[in-house]
Motif scaffolding. Structure first.
Motif, PDB file in Angstrom:
ATOM      1  N   ASP A 126     -30.520  12.970  -6.153  1.00 50.78           N
ATOM      2  CA  ASP A 126     -31.345  11.988  -6.860  1.00 50.78           C
ATOM      3  C   ASP A 126     -30.630  10.638  -7.042  1.00 50.78           C
ATOM      4  O   ASP A 126     -31.133   9.740  -7.694  1.00 50.78           O
ATOM      5  CB  ASP A 126     -31.817  12.537  -8.208  1.00 50.78           C
ATOM      6  CG  ASP A 126     -30.684  12.978  -9.124  1.00 50.78           C
ATOM      7  OD1 ASP A 126     -29.498  12.807  -8.756  1.00 50.78           O
ATOM      8  OD2 ASP A 126     -30.973  13.505 -10.204  1.00 50.78           O
ATOM      9  N   HIS A 127     -29.452  10.505  -6.454  1.00 47.08           N
ATOM     10  CA  HIS A 127     -28.673   9.267  -6.502  1.00 47.08           C
ATOM     11  C   HIS A 127     -28.446   8.743  -5.085  1.00 47.08           C
ATOM     12  O   HIS A 127     -28.582   9.485  -4.120  1.00 47.08           O
ATOM     13  CB  HIS A 127     -27.305   9.518  -7.144  1.00 47.08           C
ATOM     14  CG  HIS A 127     -27.347   9.658  -8.625  1.00 47.08           C
ATOM     15  ND1 HIS A 127     -28.092  10.618  -9.273  1.00 47.08           N
ATOM     16  CD2 HIS A 127     -26.719   8.965  -9.599  1.00 47.08           C
ATOM     17  CE1 HIS A 127     -27.918  10.501 -10.580  1.00 47.08           C
ATOM     18  NE2 HIS A 127     -27.100   9.510 -10.804  1.00 47.08           N
ATOM     19  N   ASP A 128     -28.076   7.474  -5.003  1.00 42.41           N
ATOM     20  CA  ASP A 128     -27.548   6.919  -3.766  1.00 42.41           C
ATOM     21  C   ASP A 128     -26.109   6.500  -4.052  1.00 42.41           C
ATOM     22  O   ASP A 128     -25.785   6.046  -5.162  1.00 42.41           O
ATOM     23  CB  ASP A 128     -28.350   5.709  -3.285  1.00 42.41           C
ATOM     24  CG  ASP A 128     -29.573   6.103  -2.458  1.00 42.41           C
ATOM     25  OD1 ASP A 128     -29.824   7.311  -2.277  1.00 42.41           O
ATOM     26  OD2 ASP A 128     -30.283   5.185  -2.006  1.00 42.41           O
ATOM     27  N   ILE A 129     -25.266   6.646  -3.035  1.00 41.12           N
ATOM     28  CA  ILE A 129     -23.859   6.283  -3.136  1.00 41.12           C
ATOM     29  C   ILE A 129     -23.696   4.951  -2.416  1.00 41.12           C
ATOM     30  O   ILE A 129     -23.913   4.862  -1.204  1.00 41.12           O
ATOM     31  CB  ILE A 129     -22.967   7.371  -2.516  1.00 41.12           C
ATOM     32  CG1 ILE A 129     -23.207   8.695  -3.239  1.00 41.12           C
ATOM     33  CG2 ILE A 129     -21.497   6.952  -2.562  1.00 41.12           C
ATOM     34  CD1 ILE A 129     -22.820   9.912  -2.432  1.00 41.12           C
ATOM     35  N   PHE A 130     -23.356   3.929  -3.184  1.00 40.47           N
ATOM     36  CA  PHE A 130     -23.148   2.590  -2.640  1.00 40.47           C
ATOM     37  C   PHE A 130     -21.656   2.415  -2.374  1.00 40.47           C
ATOM     38  O   PHE A 130     -20.844   2.509  -3.295  1.00 40.47           O
ATOM     39  CB  PHE A 130     -23.621   1.516  -3.626  1.00 40.47           C
ATOM     40  CG  PHE A 130     -25.107   1.442  -3.760  1.00 40.47           C
ATOM     41  CD1 PHE A 130     -25.836   0.473  -3.081  1.00 40.47           C
ATOM     42  CD2 PHE A 130     -25.802   2.338  -4.566  1.00 40.47           C
ATOM     43  CE1 PHE A 130     -27.215   0.391  -3.201  1.00 40.47           C
ATOM     44  CE2 PHE A 130     -27.180   2.269  -4.696  1.00 40.47           C
ATOM     45  CZ  PHE A 130     -27.891   1.298  -4.007  1.00 40.47           C
ATOM     46  N   VAL A 131     -21.315   2.179  -1.121  1.00 34.89           N
ATOM     47  CA  VAL A 131     -19.932   1.906  -0.744  1.00 34.89           C
ATOM     48  C   VAL A 131     -19.792   0.401  -0.650  1.00 34.89           C
ATOM     49  O   VAL A 131     -20.557  -0.264   0.065  1.00 34.89           O
ATOM     50  CB  VAL A 131     -19.564   2.576   0.599  1.00 34.89           C
ATOM     51  CG1 VAL A 131     -18.145   2.198   1.013  1.00 34.89           C
ATOM     52  CG2 VAL A 131     -19.715   4.093   0.493  1.00 34.89           C
ATOM     53  N   GLY A 132     -18.832  -0.125  -1.401  1.00 33.48           N
ATOM     54  CA  GLY A 132     -18.622  -1.567  -1.427  1.00 33.48           C
ATOM     55  C   GLY A 132     -17.254  -1.946  -0.920  1.00 33.48           C
ATOM     56  O   GLY A 132     -16.257  -1.293  -1.261  1.00 33.48           O
ATOM     57  N   GLU A 133     -17.206  -2.995  -0.110  1.00 34.97           N
ATOM     58  CA  GLU A 133     -15.925  -3.548   0.312  1.00 34.97           C
ATOM     59  C   GLU A 133     -15.494  -4.581  -0.716  1.00 34.97           C
ATOM     60  O   GLU A 133     -16.247  -5.510  -1.049  1.00 34.97           O
ATOM     61  CB  GLU A 133     -16.024  -4.199   1.684  1.00 34.97           C
ATOM     62  CG  GLU A 133     -14.692  -4.751   2.151  1.00 34.97           C
ATOM     63  CD  GLU A 133     -14.723  -5.288   3.554  1.00 34.97           C
ATOM     64  OE1 GLU A 133     -13.631  -5.526   4.100  1.00 34.97           O
ATOM     65  OE2 GLU A 133     -15.822  -5.477   4.121  1.00 34.97           O
ATOM     66  N   ILE A 134     -14.290  -4.435  -1.229  1.00 32.28           N
ATOM     67  CA  ILE A 134     -13.771  -5.353  -2.244  1.00 32.28           C
ATOM     68  C   ILE A 134     -13.450  -6.692  -1.589  1.00 32.28           C
ATOM     69  O   ILE A 134     -12.706  -6.758  -0.610  1.00 32.28           O
ATOM     70  CB  ILE A 134     -12.511  -4.781  -2.917  1.00 32.28           C
ATOM     71  CG1 ILE A 134     -12.822  -3.445  -3.592  1.00 32.28           C
ATOM     72  CG2 ILE A 134     -11.937  -5.788  -3.914  1.00 32.28           C
ATOM     73  CD1 ILE A 134     -11.588  -2.700  -4.080  1.00 32.28           C
ATOM     74  N   VAL A 135     -14.046  -7.762  -2.142  1.00 26.65           N
ATOM     75  CA  VAL A 135     -13.791  -9.109  -1.634  1.00 26.65           C
ATOM     76  C   VAL A 135     -13.029  -9.968  -2.644  1.00 26.65           C
ATOM     77  O   VAL A 135     -12.540 -11.037  -2.303  1.00 26.65           O
ATOM     78  CB  VAL A 135     -15.099  -9.813  -1.179  1.00 26.65           C
ATOM     79  CG1 VAL A 135     -15.698  -9.074   0.007  1.00 26.65           C
ATOM     80  CG2 VAL A 135     -16.106  -9.898  -2.325  1.00 26.65           C
TER      81      VAL A 135
END
Length: 159
Positions: A126-135
């Motif tokens: 029931d979730h989405d996993i957001f992968v973020g690149e650190i800028v």
């Protein structure tokens, strides 16, 4: 037979976690939410992940904006955590903020923050996993706000 979600919540509550506020902006509108499902994923490239309920108000903003900031809370910022844990739109008008690269709001005085561009989104129940690149990012000073067994906690000082 599926695993009992009530038991799962009780078991997972025994894992102490830091408390963060994930923020984003879209078309000049800011939003955010309290998140404990945050982790460092990779140093090279610099990646983090946040898990966001698809029914949350912030979810569509994150999905469309393709950016977010993770604000790691200090032990004296429980009030901010509670404020951003409430469902619905958030009022940022009385909060001192700045932005870095992506335009996502960064809260002043937090323990640390990272500004991220979304590079992947994965479905996880029931979730989405957001992968973020650190800028961009910065470490601050202080002790962390923790969450354990359904309550806010603090590290006891040994000094």
């Amino acid at each position: 037979m599926p695993f009992d979600p009530v038991l799962q919540r009780r078991i997972m509550g025994h894992f102490a976690s830091g408390v963060t506020i994930v923020t984003t902006q879209l078309g000049g509108e800011q939003t955010g939410m309290t998140v404990s499902a945050f982790a460092s994923l990779s140093l090279n490239p610099p990646l983090v992940l946040v898990s966001i309920d698809r029914c949350s108000f912030t979810y569509e903003f994150l999905k469309s904006s393709r950016c977010f900031a993770v604000n790691m809370l200090r032990r004296d910022q429980e009030d901010l955590s509670r404020r951003f844990a409430m469902a619905g739109p958030k009022d940022f008008s009385d909060l001192p903020l700045h932005t870095a690269v992506t335009g996502a709001p960064i809260l002043h005085g937090v323990l640390g923050w990272v500004d991220c561009r979304v590079v992947e989104v994965y479905r996880g129940g029931d979730h989405d996993i957001f992968v973020g690149e650190i800028v961009a990012g910065e470490a601050g000073e202080g002790e962390p706000l923790l969450y354990y067994c359904g309550r806010y906690r603090q590290i006891e000082s040994t000094e």
